[in-house]
Design an enzyme around this catalytic site. Structure first.
Site, mmCIF file in Angstrom:
data_model
loop_
_atom_site.group_PDB
_atom_site.id
_atom_site.type_symbol
_atom_site.label_atom_id
_atom_site.label_comp_id
_atom_site.label_asym_id
_atom_site.label_seq_id
_atom_site.Cartn_x
_atom_site.Cartn_y
_atom_site.Cartn_z
ATOM 1 N N ASP A 74 0.854 -1.091 0.013
ATOM 2 C CA ASP A 74 -0.034 0.269 -0.033
ATOM 3 C C ASP A 74 0.892 1.250 0.149
ATOM 4 O O ASP A 74 2.310 1.267 0.079
ATOM 5 C CB ASP A 74 -1.115 0.147 1.199
ATOM 6 C CG ASP A 74 -0.283 -0.532 2.570
ATOM 7 O OD1 ASP A 74 0.698 -0.263 2.682
ATOM 8 O OD2 ASP A 74 -0.936 -0.708 3.516
ATOM 9 N N ASN A 143 -7.003 -2.374 14.567
ATOM 10 C CA ASN A 143 -8.447 -2.486 14.142
ATOM 11 C C ASN A 143 -8.696 -3.608 13.518
ATOM 12 O O ASN A 143 -9.605 -3.805 12.860
ATOM 13 C CB ASN A 143 -9.157 -1.122 13.608
ATOM 14 C CG ASN A 143 -8.499 -0.847 12.124
ATOM 15 O OD1 ASN A 143 -7.544 -1.529 11.819
ATOM 16 N ND2 ASN A 143 -8.945 0.322 11.538
ATOM 17 N N HIS A 145 -7.105 -4.325 10.338
ATOM 18 C CA HIS A 145 -6.779 -4.051 8.998
ATOM 19 C C HIS A 145 -5.422 -4.585 8.636
ATOM 20 O O HIS A 145 -4.599 -4.939 9.422
ATOM 21 C CB HIS A 145 -6.642 -2.326 8.517
ATOM 22 C CG HIS A 145 -5.526 -1.728 9.080
ATOM 23 N ND1 HIS A 145 -5.577 -0.335 9.188
ATOM 24 C CD2 HIS A 145 -4.437 -2.106 9.360
ATOM 25 C CE1 HIS A 145 -4.211 0.049 9.331
ATOM 26 N NE2 HIS A 145 -3.575 -0.843 9.679
ATOM 27 N N GLU A 150 -9.425 -1.512 5.615
ATOM 28 C CA GLU A 150 -10.246 -1.180 6.940
ATOM 29 C C GLU A 150 -11.348 -1.941 7.432
ATOM 30 O O GLU A 150 -12.025 -2.418 6.477
ATOM 31 C CB GLU A 150 -10.603 0.449 6.907
ATOM 32 C CG GLU A 150 -9.368 1.407 6.700
ATOM 33 C CD GLU A 150 -8.135 1.585 7.927
ATOM 34 O OE1 GLU A 150 -8.495 0.637 8.616
ATOM 35 O OE2 GLU A 150 -7.664 2.836 7.960
HETATM 36 P P1 PGA Z 1 2.457 -1.080 12.955
HETATM 37 O O1 PGA Z 1 1.378 -0.872 11.767
HETATM 38 O O2 PGA Z 1 3.342 -2.071 12.366
HETATM 39 O O3 PGA Z 1 3.183 0.260 12.907
HETATM 40 O O4 PGA Z 1 1.795 -1.416 14.330
HETATM 41 C C1 PGA Z 1 0.946 -2.213 11.401
HETATM 42 C C2 PGA Z 1 -0.177 -1.931 10.436
HETATM 43 O O5 PGA Z 1 -0.875 -0.715 10.564
HETATM 44 O O6 PGA Z 1 -0.560 -2.749 9.548
#
Ligand code: PGA
Length: 255
Positions: A74, A143, A145, A150
């Site tokens: 992404d 959350n 995702h 999302e």
């Molecule tokens: P993070 O993010 O590794 O900074 O916790 C993970 C994500 O949002 O996929």
């Protein structure tokens, strides 16, 4: 040590460093077997230690990136490629500038694309031409995702433009000067694209991921917890540090 929950292999390591080393070993084993495969990379704070370990392996002559193709999951939208919070910049700093990747085989979504639909379609096409993703690395949002898919009332399909939730904007604000500077949209491979990967390696570290890891592995499969769809994939490994495994340890009685 590996355990299984349904189809998913779980590996709980004592801390972040051990989690990172384990993930790097799994990645390197896959490249040893598929030296010209396509590898899906993730950004965020979680995989930084794994990328560091991959650079070490390359420097020690234990890993050769020269034949592989890469696709990033992404990118924020809109964002300039040289912005220090763009995922292009992240990958260059953490991996691409330090290993023998063939630059022509590095693929990232363009956070400045004028025609986002065309950009996303072309990306899916390139993944197809590369023969699909051999191994997809994933982090997970608090959350649930994966990529920037999302929580929603449906599972997304292919690569597309998505709106970020308040939860994700708040989580990611720590990387920007202010919350207002976090882009509100992103281009992201869809749940369908992720599920098409032959193998998936998901990493999570820290107590703030413990509840969502339990929901993902033990809860119902539903688009409100996008990562729960991985219960339906046949070849997923989840590598956790001990704090991220706390809820599943309590629920399943792991030692
Ligand atoms: P993070 O993010 O590794 O900074 O916790 C993970 C994500 O949002 O996929």
């Amino acid at each position: 040590m590996f355990q299984k929950i349904g189809n998913i292999k779980i590996c709980i390591e004592k801390d972040y460093e051990a989690m990172s080393l384990r993930a790097a070993d799994i990645f390197a084993d896959c490249v040893a077997q598929n030296s010209n495969g396509a590898y899906g990379f993730a950004t965020g704070s979680t995989p930084v230690g794994m990328y560091k370990a991959l650079v070490e392996k390359y420097k020690n002559g234990k890993l050769d990136f020269s034949q592989i193709t890469t696709f990033n999951l992404d990118e924020y939208y809109p964002i300039k490629g040289d912005h220090d919070q763009s995922y292009r910049y992240f990958m260059e700093q953490n991996l691409f500038n330090h290993v023998n990747l063939d630059k022509s085989k590095i693929n990232l979504l363009n956070g400045q694309a004028e025609d986002t639909i065309l950009e996303c379609k072309a990306y899916d096409h390139k993944i197809g031409i590369a023969g699909g993703i051999t191994l997809q690395i994933l982090g997970i949002g608090t959350n649930g995702h994966i990529g920037f898919n999302e929580p929603n009332d449906y599972f997304s399909g292919k690569t597309g433009i998505v709106d970020l939730t308040e939860n994700t904007i708040n989580d990611n604000a720590r990387f920007f000067e202010s919350r207002a500077q976090v882009p509100c949209q992103a281009l992201s491979m869809g749940i369908g694209s992720i599920m098409s990967a032959k193998e998936i390696l998901l990493l999570a570290a820290g107590a703030n991921k413990s509840k969502i890891i339990a929901d993902m592995l033990l809860g119902r499969v539903m688009p409100q917890v996008p990562a729960s769809i991985l219960q339906f994939h046949q070849h997923v490994t989840v590598v956790l540090d001990t704090p991220a495994a706390e809820d599943i340890r309590l629920m399943l009685g792991y030692q």
